[in-house]
Design a protein around this motif. Structure first.
Motif, PDB file in Angstrom:
ATOM      1  N   PRO A  42       0.821  -1.240   0.000  1.00  0.00           N
ATOM      2  CA  PRO A  42       0.000   0.000   0.000  1.00  0.00           C
ATOM      3  C   PRO A  42       0.842   1.272   0.000  1.00  0.00           C
ATOM      4  N   LEU A  43       1.995   1.237   0.654  1.00  0.00           N
ATOM      5  CA  LEU A  43       2.837   2.443   0.697  1.00  0.00           C
ATOM      6  C   LEU A  43       3.432   2.747  -0.676  1.00  0.00           C
ATOM      7  N   PHE A  44       3.958   1.724  -1.343  1.00  0.00           N
ATOM      8  CA  PHE A  44       4.551   1.956  -2.658  1.00  0.00           C
ATOM      9  C   PHE A  44       3.474   2.258  -3.697  1.00  0.00           C
ATOM     10  N   LEU A  83      -2.448   9.986   6.264  1.00  0.00           N
ATOM     11  CA  LEU A  83      -1.510   8.990   6.770  1.00  0.00           C
ATOM     12  C   LEU A  83      -2.060   7.572   6.654  1.00  0.00           C
ATOM     13  N   VAL A  84      -3.162   7.418   5.944  1.00  0.00           N
ATOM     14  CA  VAL A  84      -3.811   6.111   5.860  1.00  0.00           C
ATOM     15  C   VAL A  84      -3.150   5.286   4.761  1.00  0.00           C
ATOM     16  N   ALA A  85      -2.679   4.081   5.147  1.00  0.00           N
ATOM     17  CA  ALA A  85      -2.066   3.175   4.159  1.00  0.00           C
ATOM     18  C   ALA A  85      -3.188   2.446   3.428  1.00  0.00           C
ATOM     19  N   ASN A  86      -3.743   3.114   2.450  1.00  0.00           N
ATOM     20  CA  ASN A  86      -4.903   2.590   1.728  1.00  0.00           C
ATOM     21  C   ASN A  86      -4.467   2.079   0.366  1.00  0.00           C
ATOM     22  N   LEU A  87      -4.708   0.800   0.104  1.00  0.00           N
ATOM     23  CA  LEU A  87      -4.343   0.218  -1.190  1.00  0.00           C
ATOM     24  C   LEU A  87      -5.466   0.503  -2.180  1.00  0.00           C
ATOM     25  N   SER A  88      -5.312   1.580  -2.915  1.00  0.00           N
ATOM     26  CA  SER A  88      -6.360   1.997  -3.837  1.00  0.00           C
ATOM     27  C   SER A  88      -5.741   2.775  -4.984  1.00  0.00           C
ATOM     28  N   ALA A  89      -6.354   2.625  -6.161  1.00  0.00           N
ATOM     29  CA  ALA A  89      -5.931   3.403  -7.325  1.00  0.00           C
ATOM     30  C   ALA A  89      -6.841   4.599  -7.553  1.00  0.00           C
ATOM     31  N   ASN A  90      -7.766   4.834  -6.633  1.00  0.00           N
ATOM     32  CA  ASN A  90      -8.690   5.965  -6.744  1.00  0.00           C
ATOM     33  C   ASN A  90      -7.997   7.232  -6.232  1.00  0.00           C
ATOM     34  N   PRO A  91      -7.755   8.216  -7.089  1.00  0.00           N
ATOM     35  CA  PRO A  91      -7.057   9.430  -6.624  1.00  0.00           C
ATOM     36  C   PRO A  91      -7.882  10.297  -5.695  1.00  0.00           C
ATOM     37  N   LEU A  92      -9.171   9.975  -5.547  1.00  0.00           N
ATOM     38  CA  LEU A  92     -10.015  10.773  -4.664  1.00  0.00           C
ATOM     39  C   LEU A  92     -10.010  10.258  -3.228  1.00  0.00           C
ATOM     40  N   GLU A  93      -9.282   9.185  -2.969  1.00  0.00           N
ATOM     41  CA  GLU A  93      -9.192   8.631  -1.624  1.00  0.00           C
ATOM     42  C   GLU A  93      -7.873   9.042  -0.972  1.00  0.00           C
ATOM     43  N   ALA A  94      -7.855   8.930   0.347  1.00  0.00           N
ATOM     44  CA  ALA A  94      -6.635   9.248   1.091  1.00  0.00           C
ATOM     45  C   ALA A  94      -5.641   8.094   1.003  1.00  0.00           C
ATOM     46  N   THR A 130      -1.106   7.183   1.537  1.00  0.00           N
ATOM     47  CA  THR A 130       0.131   7.665   2.140  1.00  0.00           C
ATOM     48  C   THR A 130       1.304   7.157   1.323  1.00  0.00           C
ATOM     49  N   THR A 131       2.490   7.647   1.617  1.00  0.00           N
ATOM     50  CA  THR A 131       3.672   7.285   0.838  1.00  0.00           C
ATOM     51  C   THR A 131       4.748   6.705   1.753  1.00  0.00           C
ATOM     52  N   VAL A 132       5.796   6.233   1.130  1.00  0.00           N
ATOM     53  CA  VAL A 132       6.885   5.600   1.880  1.00  0.00           C
ATOM     54  C   VAL A 132       7.578   6.608   2.794  1.00  0.00           C
ATOM     55  N   THR A 133       7.877   7.776   2.258  1.00  0.00           N
ATOM     56  CA  THR A 133       8.614   8.755   3.067  1.00  0.00           C
ATOM     57  C   THR A 133       7.796   9.230   4.257  1.00  0.00           C
ATOM     58  N   VAL A 134       6.503   9.378   4.082  1.00  0.00           N
ATOM     59  CA  VAL A 134       5.652   9.799   5.193  1.00  0.00           C
ATOM     60  C   VAL A 134       5.660   8.751   6.299  1.00  0.00           C
TER      61      VAL A 134
END
Length: 456
Positions: free
Chosen positions: A226-228, A389-400, A402-406
């Motif tokens: 999810p992070l990547f 900060l939510v590790a959400n596995l989604s391809a929807n750009p309208l959802e929250a 997070t990233t690796v650096t965060v």
């Protein structure tokens, strides 16, 4: 600072003395041709030998003095100190140091502590005086030694070039060894993490929740997918904004804009690169994200308050100067003869840009895009403030997302056990991120090399 200024003054004085000594060695300015090198090289050689050994000793002294003083302080602590544990002795020593520096301490100041602080302060003053005398003495001695050896046959220019070459090699070595040290430190800590969490679970796991308790006796889930995925999603959105806008801006500035327009527009565009990322974060969180949410809700789309789209759009604006400025320089560097040849064969200006200029500048354009991609992958502040900060596995750009650096920042903030899997996961994420960016750079170099050979 005072010592540094004194060394600078001694260096300037040594330069003048060395130069004048070289001139006087041949009997005056009208005979300087008898010297092997120009008088300035003799002055530079004298100044280098006056400053560099003294500066090296000052650096070593400044590094070792606190260690020596701490050792003396531990030995001079109150008689009750031996009964204390190692941590309590360290805390007591820290309080004594604070007291010696005149700062407030959050403990009862006993007479023994006050005496130890007075001793510590006197040792510091003695060390500073000894450092000043030693450094100035060394500078004077080496400067005098070089002045005594100045003669018309002395190859001052060669000696100066050797010293400068040695400084350049030392600087390069520092950069290389620093990089090597960073990689090794990350690698070793990441290996400790992989002893607790399987590599396959980390690389292919679909759930990232390091703070959850109760999984196999350890804390949390460490699936990094999810992070990547969030990093990739935000980077793609950012590049989708930055690459077209930046590349079009570069083409306009290099091929169509008048010199006056270029002199005004390019600096204005590059101002975007100087804005702090926290300002972009405010802009994304307070302006862009609410705007996207309102627009989405007006057409019936569920939009999170913090979305990947808001972070990606603002990040794309931030990295536009990386693409436009570098691409502009590369396009402007294409030989004018290639443009003249194309126009002479009957091509229009647009055809010349598309068929001649851009292919010739492609290696530099690819490099600028890769630099922008690296900047997007490593960005943290905008994502924290706009994507969540939510590790959400989604391809929807309208959802929250997070990233690796965060997540690296999140894992290392606060009171954490440094040897716990939750903390060590930051190093594993850093290692994988380093490998990904390294592979990205290798691919870019291959692309650049291939097209460069084609147009050379």
């Amino acid at each position: 600072m005072i010592l540094f200024l004194l060394l600078v003054g001694l260096g300037i004085a040594a330069y003048r003395i060395g130069s004048q000594r070289a001139v006087s060695a041949v009997g005056g300015l009208d005979k300087v041709r008898q010297l092997h090198s120009r008088p300035g090289y003799y002055g530079a050689l004298t100044a280098l030998w006056c400053v560099l050994p003294a500066l090296l000793v000052a650096v070593i002294w400044t590094t070792l003095q606190p260690v020596l003083l701490d050792s003396l302080l531990i030995d001079s602590l109150p008689a009750t100190a031996p009964q204390l544990s190692a941590d309590e002795r360290s805390a007591l020593a820290a309080n004594v140091r604070q007291l010696a520096q005149g700062r407030e301490v959050f403990a009862e100041v006993t007479p023994a502590m006050a005496a130890a602080a007075a001793d510590y302060a006197s040792w510091q003053r003695l060390g500073q005086i000894a450092l000043l005398v030693t450094v100035l003495g060394l500078a004077t001695f080496f400067g005098w030694l070089v002045v005594q050896r100045i003669n018309p046959q002395l190859r001052a220019r060669n000696r100066v070039e050797q010293v400068v070459q040695g400084l350049l090699i030392a600087s390069s070595s520092v950069a290389v060894f620093t990089t090597l040290g960073i990689v090794l430190s990350v690698l070793l800590e990441a290996l400790r993490f992989f002893q607790a969490v399987p590599l396959t679970e980390f690389l292919f796991g679909l759930e990232w929740w390091p703070s959850r308790e109760g999984q196999d006796g350890e804390s949390g889930s460490f699936g990094a997918i999810p992070l990547f995925a969030g990093t990739l999603l935000i980077s793609i959105i950012a590049l989708a904004v930055a690459v077209p806008v930046g590349l079009m801006s570069a083409i306009y500035l290099a091929e169509y804009a008048t010199p006056r327009m270029r002199a005004v527009a390019k600096p204005l565009l590059e101002i975007l690169a100087g804005i702090p990322t926290v300002v972009y974060g405010f802009f994304a969180a307070l302006t862009v994200a609410p705007f996207i949410r309102d627009v989405g809700m007006s057409v019936g789309l569920p939009v999170a308050s913090e979305s990947a789209l808001a972070a990606g759009l603002v990040m794309g604006i931030m990295i536009i100067p990386f693409v436009s400025s570098l691409s502009d320089d590369v396009i402007s560097a294409v030989p004018q003869g290639m443009r003249d040849g194309s126009l002479g064969l009957g091509a229009t200006s647009s055809e010349t840009v598309v068929r001649v200029v851009l292919p010739a500048a492609l290696p530099g354009v690819v490099a600028s895009v890769l630099l922008a991609a690296s900047r997007a992958i490593g960005e943290t502040m905008i994502v924290v403030m706009a994507a969540g900060l939510v590790a959400n596995l989604s391809a929807n750009p309208l959802e929250a997302v997070t990233t690796v650096t965060v997540q690296i920042v999140t894992l290392l903030v606060g009171d954490q056990e440094f040897d716990s899997p939750k903390t060590l996961a930051a190093f594993a994420l850093g290692l994988v991120l380093f490998i990904v960016t390294l592979l990205l750079n290798v691919v870019a170099l291959q692309v650049v090399r291939r097209y460069r050979e084609q147009y050379e």
